[in-house]
Design a protein around this motif. Structure first.
Motif, PDB file in Angstrom:
ATOM      1  N   GLU A   1       0.828  -1.204   0.000  1.00  0.00           N
ATOM      2  CA  GLU A   1       0.000   0.000   0.000  1.00  0.00           C
ATOM      3  C   GLU A   1       0.868   1.263   0.000  1.00  0.00           C
ATOM      4  OE1 GLU A   1      -3.234   2.489  -0.086  1.00  0.00           O
ATOM      5  OE2 GLU A   1      -3.051   0.347  -0.547  1.00  0.00           O
ATOM      6  N   LYS A   2       1.971   1.213   0.741  1.00  0.00           N
ATOM      7  CA  LYS A   2       2.890   2.356   0.742  1.00  0.00           C
ATOM      8  C   LYS A   2       3.510   2.554  -0.642  1.00  0.00           C
ATOM      9  CE  LYS A   2       4.135   1.843   5.620  1.00  0.00           C
ATOM     10  NZ  LYS A   2       5.220   1.523   6.579  1.00  0.00           N
ATOM     11  N   LEU A   3       3.873   1.447  -1.283  1.00  0.00           N
ATOM     12  CA  LEU A   3       4.427   1.536  -2.639  1.00  0.00           C
ATOM     13  C   LEU A   3       3.391   2.105  -3.597  1.00  0.00           C
ATOM     14  CD1 LEU A   3       6.295  -1.898  -2.886  1.00  0.00           C
ATOM     15  CD2 LEU A   3       7.345   0.359  -2.741  1.00  0.00           C
ATOM     16  N   ARG A   4       2.152   1.648  -3.454  1.00  0.00           N
ATOM     17  CA  ARG A   4       1.080   2.117  -4.330  1.00  0.00           C
ATOM     18  C   ARG A   4       0.902   3.623  -4.210  1.00  0.00           C
ATOM     19  NH1 ARG A   4      -4.075   3.286  -3.213  1.00  0.00           N
ATOM     20  NH2 ARG A   4      -5.627   3.164  -4.895  1.00  0.00           N
ATOM     21  N   GLU A   5       0.834   4.121  -2.985  1.00  0.00           N
ATOM     22  CA  GLU A   5       0.648   5.559  -2.768  1.00  0.00           C
ATOM     23  C   GLU A   5       1.809   6.358  -3.353  1.00  0.00           C
ATOM     24  OE1 GLU A   5       0.149   5.976   1.404  1.00  0.00           O
ATOM     25  OE2 GLU A   5      -1.851   5.073   1.444  1.00  0.00           O
TER      26      GLU A   5
ATOM     27  N   ALA B   1       3.059   9.401 -10.428  1.00  0.00           N
ATOM     28  CA  ALA B   1       2.308   9.403 -11.691  1.00  0.00           C
ATOM     29  C   ALA B   1       1.545  10.719 -11.846  1.00  0.00           C
ATOM     30  CB  ALA B   1       1.343   8.219 -11.721  1.00  0.00           C
ATOM     31  N   ASP B   2       0.979  11.220 -10.744  1.00  0.00           N
ATOM     32  CA  ASP B   2       0.272  12.507 -10.792  1.00  0.00           C
ATOM     33  C   ASP B   2       1.233  13.635 -11.154  1.00  0.00           C
ATOM     34  OD1 ASP B   2      -2.166  11.393 -10.179  1.00  0.00           O
ATOM     35  OD2 ASP B   2      -2.001  11.769  -8.028  1.00  0.00           O
ATOM     36  N   PHE B   3       2.437  13.566 -10.620  1.00  0.00           N
ATOM     37  CA  PHE B   3       3.445  14.590 -10.941  1.00  0.00           C
ATOM     38  C   PHE B   3       3.778  14.559 -12.434  1.00  0.00           C
ATOM     39  CE2 PHE B   3       7.885  15.821 -11.586  1.00  0.00           C
ATOM     40  CZ  PHE B   3       7.888  17.088 -11.021  1.00  0.00           C
ATOM     41  N   ILE B   4       3.915  13.346 -12.966  1.00  0.00           N
ATOM     42  CA  ILE B   4       4.204  13.214 -14.405  1.00  0.00           C
ATOM     43  C   ILE B   4       3.067  13.795 -15.231  1.00  0.00           C
ATOM     44  CG2 ILE B   4       4.500  11.548 -16.282  1.00  0.00           C
ATOM     45  CD1 ILE B   4       5.976   9.748 -14.282  1.00  0.00           C
ATOM     46  N   LEU B   5       1.823  13.531 -14.821  1.00  0.00           N
ATOM     47  CA  LEU B   5       0.673  14.063 -15.557  1.00  0.00           C
ATOM     48  C   LEU B   5       0.678  15.589 -15.557  1.00  0.00           C
ATOM     49  CD1 LEU B   5      -2.257  11.686 -14.492  1.00  0.00           C
ATOM     50  CD2 LEU B   5      -1.212  11.899 -16.758  1.00  0.00           C
ATOM     51  N   SER B   6       1.096  16.184 -14.441  1.00  0.00           N
ATOM     52  CA  SER B   6       1.140  17.651 -14.398  1.00  0.00           C
ATOM     53  C   SER B   6       2.169  18.184 -15.392  1.00  0.00           C
ATOM     54  CB  SER B   6       1.474  18.127 -12.979  1.00  0.00           C
ATOM     55  OG  SER B   6       2.818  17.821 -12.623  1.00  0.00           O
ATOM     56  N   LYS B   7       3.267  17.463 -15.556  1.00  0.00           N
ATOM     57  CA  LYS B   7       4.285  17.873 -16.523  1.00  0.00           C
ATOM     58  C   LYS B   7       3.799  17.650 -17.956  1.00  0.00           C
ATOM     59  CE  LYS B   7       7.297  19.244 -13.549  1.00  0.00           C
ATOM     60  NZ  LYS B   7       7.699  20.670 -13.482  1.00  0.00           N
TER      61      LYS B   7
ATOM     62  N   ARG C   1      -0.214   8.856 -25.593  1.00  0.00           N
ATOM     63  CA  ARG C   1       0.199   7.496 -25.190  1.00  0.00           C
ATOM     64  C   ARG C   1       0.712   7.486 -23.756  1.00  0.00           C
ATOM     65  NH1 ARG C   1       1.991   6.932 -30.728  1.00  0.00           N
ATOM     66  NH2 ARG C   1       4.083   7.680 -30.165  1.00  0.00           N
ATOM     67  N   LEU C   2       1.434   8.535 -23.396  1.00  0.00           N
ATOM     68  CA  LEU C   2       1.952   8.612 -22.024  1.00  0.00           C
ATOM     69  C   LEU C   2       0.800   8.691 -21.025  1.00  0.00           C
ATOM     70  CD1 LEU C   2       4.435   8.629 -20.294  1.00  0.00           C
ATOM     71  CD2 LEU C   2       4.715  11.078 -20.744  1.00  0.00           C
ATOM     72  N   ARG C   3      -0.209   9.475 -21.340  1.00  0.00           N
ATOM     73  CA  ARG C   3      -1.397   9.540 -20.477  1.00  0.00           C
ATOM     74  C   ARG C   3      -2.077   8.172 -20.380  1.00  0.00           C
ATOM     75  NH1 ARG C   3      -3.655  14.179 -18.768  1.00  0.00           N
ATOM     76  NH2 ARG C   3      -2.788  16.172 -19.499  1.00  0.00           N
ATOM     77  N   SER C   4      -2.148   7.483 -21.533  1.00  0.00           N
ATOM     78  CA  SER C   4      -2.773   6.148 -21.556  1.00  0.00           C
ATOM     79  C   SER C   4      -1.999   5.169 -20.679  1.00  0.00           C
ATOM     80  CB  SER C   4      -2.833   5.639 -22.998  1.00  0.00           C
ATOM     81  OG  SER C   4      -3.341   4.326 -23.039  1.00  0.00           O
TER      82      SER C   4
ATOM     83  N   GLU D   1      11.196  10.939 -12.532  1.00  0.00           N
ATOM     84  CA  GLU D   1      10.106  10.293 -11.802  1.00  0.00           C
ATOM     85  C   GLU D   1       9.864   8.870 -12.302  1.00  0.00           C
ATOM     86  OE1 GLU D   1       8.410  11.521  -9.052  1.00  0.00           O
ATOM     87  OE2 GLU D   1      10.118  12.889  -9.238  1.00  0.00           O
ATOM     88  N   ILE D   2       9.991   8.666 -13.606  1.00  0.00           N
ATOM     89  CA  ILE D   2       9.833   7.313 -14.153  1.00  0.00           C
ATOM     90  C   ILE D   2      10.891   6.391 -13.585  1.00  0.00           C
ATOM     91  CG2 ILE D   2      10.039   5.921 -16.264  1.00  0.00           C
ATOM     92  CD1 ILE D   2       8.706   8.203 -17.789  1.00  0.00           C
ATOM     93  N   GLU D   3      12.105   6.883 -13.441  1.00  0.00           N
ATOM     94  CA  GLU D   3      13.186   6.066 -12.877  1.00  0.00           C
ATOM     95  C   GLU D   3      12.886   5.724 -11.413  1.00  0.00           C
ATOM     96  OE1 GLU D   3      16.347   3.704 -12.668  1.00  0.00           O
ATOM     97  OE2 GLU D   3      15.535   4.645 -14.488  1.00  0.00           O
ATOM     98  N   LYS D   4      12.330   6.675 -10.676  1.00  0.00           N
ATOM     99  CA  LYS D   4      11.968   6.398  -9.274  1.00  0.00           C
ATOM    100  C   LYS D   4      10.847   5.370  -9.204  1.00  0.00           C
ATOM    101  CE  LYS D   4      13.412  10.970  -7.666  1.00  0.00           C
ATOM    102  NZ  LYS D   4      12.952  12.312  -7.219  1.00  0.00           N
ATOM    103  N   ILE D   5       9.899   5.477 -10.138  1.00  0.00           N
ATOM    104  CA  ILE D   5       8.823   4.471 -10.195  1.00  0.00           C
ATOM    105  C   ILE D   5       9.411   3.106 -10.517  1.00  0.00           C
ATOM    106  CG2 ILE D   5       6.817   3.698 -11.523  1.00  0.00           C
ATOM    107  CD1 ILE D   5       5.997   6.621 -11.810  1.00  0.00           C
TER     108      ILE D   5
END
Length: 294
Positions: free
Chosen positions: A155-159, A165-171, A227-230, A282-286
């Protein structure tokens, strides 16, 4: 609920004639790998435990420790070599008669007891079905605690992944907004430079429009951002799944990184380039986080 591949669970109980301890711990691993430490006389339990735990866990390097103490009847028996004992007794009696010795029975017994050749210690046969049912009962409790910890970590990983992912969407939203502006700026700068160098020559506006269209096509990133949003939408669905999704997310993150690289290669704008750097970070952190998702 997603699960982490890191977990620990321990249970101890007395079941039937056995005092049992089962301890489980795991770390991340690409596949399901199981190893155990079990008393040698109960080695038959290893495959049973592997299959049992494997029914709850799909990925991870699992270490299982089992302690079994038989608190019922003795689990060993002493076997007397009666034929050899009889020969020893004959020898003792012959020696007593030959040398006129007075040998008491207790003295003979003490002498015989010191002779290890006369006695064999043998483990009694274990009732495998009874032993397994007892161990399985305790193992079930250990697995429940083990899974509970993996779920809490998951659950911690999910959050964390969702926040990234939200940060990426803002970018991505910024890039989508900024990209058309770069074409307008290119058009203005192109006209400005042409007017500067060709002030006394008529400028073909159609040619300018064509040049801007070529530039717009070259720097267009709409397909990549869609595609990135998808991919991010798919990532969110995976993270709300109850099934093991670690491998699927790993593939998805590779695709996200591919789209980010394409956007970066097309970027002719400093602000977009900075966004791409933030997205890739952020993708690398994910990617690092999902290595521990089952």
């Amino acid at each position: 609920m997603i699960k982490s591949m890191t977990g620990y669970g321990r249970a101890q109980d007395t079941v039937g004639s056995y005092n049992i301890t089962v301890e489980l711990k795991s770390v991340n691993h690409r596949y399901f790998e199981f190893s155990s430490r079990i008393p040698r006389s109960y080695g038959f339990l290893e495959d049973k435990l592997k299959n049992f735990i494997g029914s709850f866990v799909s990925r991870g390097k699992i270490e299982c420790y089992v302690s079994i103490e038989n608190i019922g009847e003795a689990d060993s028996e002493v076997i007397l070599n009666e034929q050899l004992a009889e020969e020893y007794l004959k020898a003792y009696n012959t020696m007593a008669d030959e040398f006129d010795l007075s040998v008491k029975d207790s003295s003979i017994f003490n002498a015989l007891a010191k002779n290890s050749d006369l006695f064999t210690v043998r483990k009694k046969a274990v009732d495998e079905d009874e032993a397994w049912e007892s161990v399985r009962t305790v193992a079930k409790t250990a697995v429940e605690k083990f899974i509970s910890m993996r779920e809490a970590e998951g659950e911690k990983l999910r959050e964390d992944v969702l926040s990234r992912a939200d940060f990426i969407l803002s970018k991505v939203a910024f890039i989508e907004q900024r990209s058309p502006e770069t074409v307008k700026e290119y058009n203005s700068k192109l006209l400005e430079r042409l007017n500067e160098f060709l002030s006394d020559i008529h400028i073909d506006e159609q040619r300018i429009a064509t040049e801007c269209a070529i530039f717009a096509d070259k720097v267009a990133v709409a397909e990549e951002t869609v595609r990135l949003r998808s991919h991010i939408d798919q990532l969110s669905r995976f993270l709300n799944s109850d099934e093991p999704i670690g491998r699927k997310i790993d593939f998805l993150v590779q695709e996200m990184n591919r789209e980010a690289n394409t956007i970066g290669s097309k970027a002719q704008d400093v602000e977009i380039a900075r966004c791409v750097i933030d997205i890739k970070a952020e993708i690398e952190k994910i990617r690092e986080q999902i290595q521990n998702i089952e």
